[in-house]
Design an enzyme around this catalytic site. Sequence first.
Site, PDB file in Angstrom:
ATOM      1  N   CYS A 105       0.830  -1.207   0.000  1.00  0.00           N
ATOM      2  CA  CYS A 105       0.000   0.000   0.000  1.00  0.00           C
ATOM      3  C   CYS A 105       0.863   1.255   0.000  1.00  0.00           C
ATOM      4  O   CYS A 105       0.583   2.214  -0.732  1.00  0.00           O
ATOM      5  CB  CYS A 105      -0.937  -0.007   1.203  1.00  0.00           C
ATOM      6  N   CYS A 202      -6.278  -2.704   7.029  1.00  0.00           N
ATOM      7  CA  CYS A 202      -7.475  -1.880   6.840  1.00  0.00           C
ATOM      8  C   CYS A 202      -8.613  -2.613   6.156  1.00  0.00           C
ATOM      9  O   CYS A 202      -9.777  -2.373   6.464  1.00  0.00           O
ATOM     10  CB  CYS A 202      -7.118  -0.608   6.081  1.00  0.00           C
TER      11      CYS A 202
END
Length: 358
Positions: A105, A202
Amino acid sequence: MLDKNRVVVAMSGGVDSSLTAALLKEEGYEVIGITMQIWPSSEIPKDNEGGCCSLSAVEDARRVANNLDIPFYVINFQDIFEEKVIKNFKDEYAQGRTPNPCIVCNKEIKFEAFLRKAKELGAYYMATGHYAKIDENKEGRYIIRRGEDLKKDQSYTLYNMTQDQLKHTLLPLAGYHKEETRKLAQEFGLRVYNKPDSQEICFIPDDDYNRFLKENYPQILKEGPILDVEGNILGRHKGLPFYTIGQRKGLGLETHKRWYVVKLDKEKNAVIVGENEDVFAKELIARDINWVAIVDLNEPMKVTAKIRYNTSAAPATIKPMDGGRVKVLFEESQRAITPGQSVVFYNEDTVVGGGIIE
């Protein structure tokens, strides 16, 4: 023309990114806050306290922006996140490796797609709440150094950054300890000053990897044999992605002996187990290397190396190999070197570079 006084802050609704925005505004920057929507709207966690992807996190970020009187936007990064991060997560597990989606990410979303969006808004800089330092060395090369708070240092997670990304990134929390961050945030009147840190990935807010894989990618979960290091069948496993190197619990073996996962054999679809000493190794090979403090590795170099985020760096020698790969030779055996995880090289407090463990 990019404005050197304009900075876009990646706001997650947590204390670190909130204080980052506050500090930069106090320094005189024109600050814009952006929260990245990286999840399908139908799957947004409603009440995941402390999570970085919940509706409450978005609202926390919005309230902080209002409090600081800065523009705030929620921008959809869902498609690129799905393609670059979640797909990689699935593919790596399918190959018998253990991925680190936060590293991916950072590389593909935060410091690539997000920085591109910041530049589209005319900002010269983007900023995050990472605890690490960006400096320029005497050769004019941008480098990453450990943050002041060694317990929170996140330099390991930033090793993939390019020179251009480092040039356009600000990390205002580099010199702070977490306790100072919370105190300052309280002084700024930010209600998130005592908000718990997000610990989970997440897109898996309940931190249940097994459930996520079962529900979304059942095709990669194929049962197979559990073998000892000599090839004897000891039992059956439920799918390679459910196991990781060094694991002892949850193997389901009816034996009084303590077994540890030492390898995930994709070709045989087998979990290989052994004794504790079998989990230790003194060398590894890394691919997809990104050099930060140097241009390339031409000869062996002594470094300290971290094989995962929450371990200490250990003395090692790195040697160049064909195909841009690197061999890492540790002075002392390391426990549970895990394919798919990142190994990061340091020279004292400076990130030399890093790559993915083969």
